[in-house]
Scaffold this motif. Sequence first.
Motif, PDB file in Angstrom:
ATOM      1  N   THR A 114      -6.617 -11.958   6.375  1.00 25.67           N
ATOM      2  CA  THR A 114      -5.858 -11.754   5.057  1.00 25.67           C
ATOM      3  C   THR A 114      -6.080 -12.958   4.116  1.00 25.67           C
ATOM      4  OG1 THR A 114      -3.890 -10.362   5.641  1.00 25.67           O
ATOM      5  CG2 THR A 114      -3.584 -11.567   3.973  1.00 25.67           C
ATOM      6  N   GLY A 115      -5.883 -14.051   4.825  1.00 26.46           N
ATOM      7  CA  GLY A 115      -6.390 -15.324   4.224  1.00 26.46           C
ATOM      8  C   GLY A 115      -7.676 -15.556   3.591  1.00 26.46           C
ATOM      9  N   LEU A 116      -8.734 -15.102   4.311  1.00 27.26           N
ATOM     10  CA  LEU A 116     -10.158 -15.174   4.166  1.00 27.26           C
ATOM     11  C   LEU A 116     -10.457 -14.000   2.952  1.00 27.26           C
ATOM     12  CD1 LEU A 116     -11.690 -15.555   7.583  1.00 27.26           C
ATOM     13  CD2 LEU A 116     -11.798 -17.148   5.976  1.00 27.26           C
ATOM     14  N   LEU A 117      -9.684 -13.082   3.120  1.00 25.83           N
ATOM     15  CA  LEU A 117     -10.171 -12.050   2.078  1.00 25.83           C
ATOM     16  C   LEU A 117      -9.333 -12.218   0.966  1.00 25.83           C
ATOM     17  CD1 LEU A 117     -11.642 -10.451   4.032  1.00 25.83           C
ATOM     18  CD2 LEU A 117     -10.755  -8.568   3.240  1.00 25.83           C
ATOM     19  N   GLY A 118      -8.216 -13.264   0.828  1.00 27.61           N
ATOM     20  CA  GLY A 118      -7.387 -13.457  -0.309  1.00 27.61           C
ATOM     21  C   GLY A 118      -6.613 -12.151  -0.751  1.00 27.61           C
ATOM     22  N   LYS A 119      -6.334 -11.387   0.316  1.00 29.85           N
ATOM     23  CA  LYS A 119      -5.549 -10.101  -0.105  1.00 29.85           C
ATOM     24  C   LYS A 119      -5.248  -9.602   1.258  1.00 29.85           C
ATOM     25  CE  LYS A 119      -9.528  -6.921  -0.437  1.00 29.85           C
ATOM     26  NZ  LYS A 119      -9.989  -5.867  -1.407  1.00 29.85           N
ATOM     27  N   PRO A 120      -4.107  -8.554   1.253  1.00 24.90           N
ATOM     28  CA  PRO A 120      -3.643  -8.130   2.562  1.00 24.90           C
ATOM     29  C   PRO A 120      -4.375  -7.113   3.085  1.00 24.90           C
ATOM     30  CG  PRO A 120      -1.914  -8.082   1.078  1.00 24.90           C
ATOM     31  CD  PRO A 120      -3.163  -8.305   0.188  1.00 24.90           C
ATOM     32  N   ILE A 121      -4.703  -7.124   4.420  1.00 23.42           N
ATOM     33  CA  ILE A 121      -5.581  -6.240   4.901  1.00 23.42           C
ATOM     34  C   ILE A 121      -4.720  -4.835   5.553  1.00 23.42           C
ATOM     35  CG2 ILE A 121      -7.221  -7.580   5.741  1.00 23.42           C
ATOM     36  CD1 ILE A 121      -6.273  -7.309   8.656  1.00 23.42           C
ATOM     37  N   ALA A 122      -5.448  -3.785   5.889  1.00 23.35           N
ATOM     38  CA  ALA A 122      -4.664  -2.630   6.197  1.00 23.35           C
ATOM     39  C   ALA A 122      -4.659  -2.759   7.966  1.00 23.35           C
ATOM     40  CB  ALA A 122      -5.116  -1.411   5.522  1.00 23.35           C
ATOM     41  N   THR A 123      -3.468  -2.166   8.282  1.00 17.04           N
ATOM     42  CA  THR A 123      -3.569  -2.163  10.054  1.00 17.04           C
ATOM     43  C   THR A 123      -2.837  -0.911  10.608  1.00 17.04           C
ATOM     44  OG1 THR A 123      -1.184  -2.904   9.954  1.00 17.04           O
ATOM     45  CG2 THR A 123      -3.080  -4.801   9.912  1.00 17.04           C
ATOM     46  N   GLY A 124      -3.165  -0.848  11.896  1.00 18.62           N
ATOM     47  CA  GLY A 124      -2.549   0.183  12.760  1.00 18.62           C
ATOM     48  C   GLY A 124      -1.212  -0.407  13.044  1.00 18.62           C
ATOM     49  N   GLN A 125      -1.163   0.271  13.919  1.00 21.67           N
ATOM     50  CA  GLN A 125       0.549  -0.215  14.865  1.00 21.67           C
ATOM     51  C   GLN A 125       0.198  -0.452  16.217  1.00 21.67           C
ATOM     52  OE1 GLN A 125       3.716   2.325  13.932  1.00 21.67           O
ATOM     53  NE2 GLN A 125       4.778   1.994  15.987  1.00 21.67           N
ATOM     54  N   PHE A 126       0.430  -1.787  16.723  1.00 23.71           N
ATOM     55  CA  PHE A 126       0.089  -2.075  17.766  1.00 23.71           C
ATOM     56  C   PHE A 126       0.795  -1.115  18.994  1.00 23.71           C
ATOM     57  CE2 PHE A 126      -0.032  -4.286  21.640  1.00 23.71           C
ATOM     58  CZ  PHE A 126      -0.883  -5.199  21.835  1.00 23.71           C
ATOM     59  N   GLY A 127       0.084  -0.692  19.968  1.00 23.72           N
ATOM     60  CA  GLY A 127       0.751   0.159  20.977  1.00 23.72           C
ATOM     61  C   GLY A 127       0.838   1.570  20.792  1.00 23.72           C
ATOM     62  N   ALA A 128       0.770   2.055  19.718  1.00 25.18           N
ATOM     63  CA  ALA A 128       1.299   3.449  18.974  1.00 25.18           C
ATOM     64  C   ALA A 128      -0.029   4.422  19.472  1.00 25.18           C
ATOM     65  CB  ALA A 128       1.452   3.509  17.898  1.00 25.18           C
ATOM     66  N   ASP A 129       0.284   5.571  19.533  1.00 26.49           N
ATOM     67  CA  ASP A 129      -0.663   6.618  19.530  1.00 26.49           C
ATOM     68  C   ASP A 129      -1.328   6.741  18.182  1.00 26.49           C
ATOM     69  OD1 ASP A 129      -2.427   8.613  20.282  1.00 26.49           O
ATOM     70  OD2 ASP A 129      -0.723  10.175  20.347  1.00 26.49           O
ATOM     71  N   MET A 130      -2.512   6.531  17.858  1.00 27.51           N
ATOM     72  CA  MET A 130      -2.789   6.299  16.420  1.00 27.51           C
ATOM     73  C   MET A 130      -3.927   7.245  16.043  1.00 27.51           C
ATOM     74  SD  MET A 130      -3.062   2.073  15.941  1.00 27.51           S
ATOM     75  CE  MET A 130      -3.351   1.626  17.402  1.00 27.51           C
ATOM     76  N   LYS A 131      -3.998   7.906  14.966  1.00 27.39           N
ATOM     77  CA  LYS A 131      -5.103   8.887  14.621  1.00 27.39           C
ATOM     78  C   LYS A 131      -5.849   7.984  13.673  1.00 27.39           C
ATOM     79  CE  LYS A 131      -3.149  11.883  17.361  1.00 27.39           C
ATOM     80  NZ  LYS A 131      -3.232  11.633  18.836  1.00 27.39           N
ATOM     81  N   ILE A 132      -7.353   7.908  13.962  1.00 30.00           N
ATOM     82  CA  ILE A 132      -7.863   7.023  13.181  1.00 30.00           C
ATOM     83  C   ILE A 132      -9.018   7.953  12.686  1.00 30.00           C
ATOM     84  CG2 ILE A 132      -9.568   5.077  12.637  1.00 30.00           C
ATOM     85  CD1 ILE A 132      -6.970   4.239  13.992  1.00 30.00           C
ATOM     86  N   SER A 133      -8.926   8.041  11.067  1.00 23.18           N
ATOM     87  CA  SER A 133      -9.956   8.976  10.402  1.00 23.18           C
ATOM     88  C   SER A 133     -10.862   7.783   9.799  1.00 23.18           C
ATOM     89  CB  SER A 133      -9.396   9.751   9.058  1.00 23.18           C
ATOM     90  OG  SER A 133      -8.405  10.652   9.975  1.00 23.18           O
ATOM     91  N   LEU A 134     -12.394   8.261   9.575  1.00 21.92           N
ATOM     92  CA  LEU A 134     -13.104   7.216   9.031  1.00 21.92           C
ATOM     93  C   LEU A 134     -14.345   8.159   8.598  1.00 21.92           C
ATOM     94  CD1 LEU A 134     -15.474   5.598  11.088  1.00 21.92           C
ATOM     95  CD2 LEU A 134     -13.397   6.336  12.308  1.00 21.92           C
ATOM     96  N   ILE A 135     -15.070   7.593   7.676  1.00 18.49           N
ATOM     97  CA  ILE A 135     -16.531   8.009   7.267  1.00 18.49           C
ATOM     98  C   ILE A 135     -17.319   6.847   7.343  1.00 18.49           C
ATOM     99  CG2 ILE A 135     -18.076   8.836   5.231  1.00 18.49           C
ATOM    100  CD1 ILE A 135     -15.509  10.266   3.978  1.00 18.49           C
ATOM    101  N   ASN A 136     -18.059   6.772   8.462  1.00 17.17           N
ATOM    102  CA  ASN A 136     -18.934   5.826   8.544  1.00 17.17           C
ATOM    103  C   ASN A 136     -19.921   5.762   7.551  1.00 17.17           C
ATOM    104  OD1 ASN A 136     -20.797   3.885   9.848  1.00 17.17           O
ATOM    105  ND2 ASN A 136     -19.942   4.150  11.732  1.00 17.17           N
ATOM    106  N   ASP A 137     -20.472   4.583   6.992  1.00 26.82           N
ATOM    107  CA  ASP A 137     -21.082   4.479   5.955  1.00 26.82           C
ATOM    108  C   ASP A 137     -22.546   3.971   6.414  1.00 26.82           C
ATOM    109  OD1 ASP A 137     -22.438   4.083   3.478  1.00 26.82           O
ATOM    110  OD2 ASP A 137     -21.378   2.766   2.773  1.00 26.82           O
ATOM    111  N   GLY A 138     -23.353   4.747   6.657  1.00 32.25           N
ATOM    112  CA  GLY A 138     -24.848   4.258   7.187  1.00 32.25           C
ATOM    113  C   GLY A 138     -25.431   5.322   8.100  1.00 32.25           C
ATOM    114  N   PRO A 139     -25.142   5.372   9.270  1.00 33.89           N
ATOM    115  CA  PRO A 139     -23.800   4.393   9.788  1.00 33.89           C
ATOM    116  C   PRO A 139     -24.237   3.146  10.118  1.00 33.89           C
ATOM    117  CG  PRO A 139     -24.863   5.949  11.474  1.00 33.89           C
ATOM    118  CD  PRO A 139     -25.571   6.251  10.220  1.00 33.89           C
ATOM    119  N   VAL A 140     -23.390   2.282   9.933  1.00 34.20           N
ATOM    120  CA  VAL A 140     -23.252   0.829  10.323  1.00 34.20           C
ATOM    121  C   VAL A 140     -22.227   0.729  11.402  1.00 34.20           C
ATOM    122  CG1 VAL A 140     -23.275  -1.423   9.812  1.00 34.20           C
ATOM    123  CG2 VAL A 140     -24.384   0.380   8.339  1.00 34.20           C
TER     124      VAL A 140
END
Length: 152
Positions: A114-140
């Motif tokens: 957050t400090g390096l970007l100068g804005k808040p970052i988005a996060t998951g929830q530690f230890g939770a059963d998370m569903k991650i959706s993404l569109i990998n660009d490249g892919p990279v």
Amino acid sequence: MRAVIQRVSEASCTVEGHITGAIGHGLLVLLGIEEADGDEDINWLAQKIANLRVFSDENGLMNRSIQDVQGGILLISQFTLFAQTKKGNRPSFIRAAKPAYAIPVYETMIAHLTGLLGKPIATGQFGADMKISLINDGPVTIIMDTKDKDNH
């Protein structure tokens, strides 16, 4: 500390039907923490992520960082990055840090990015059963391990 870093067009994390974090253009960072990780690992990895030049410049070359393109970061804690699969077919996660140690390290990484970007970052929830959706660009997709920092 291990990170799998993916350049994405968009990414989000959902826990129990609620979005905990979402970004457009940016980086999805899956972060594994082990007990041996400390401040030096956090600082090194945060700097690498913030300055990693994986975004295209006007000539189509990967010359721009997340800061240069003003993109977002979605940081997800993922203990399975320390899976040991040498014996048998069931992974062992003995090297992954226990929550009492890993949660403060994860929160420190959030603060550093957050400090390096100068804005808040988005996060998951530690230890939770998370569903991650993404569109990998490249892919990279890039894998970093702070134990290999002398080799990078």
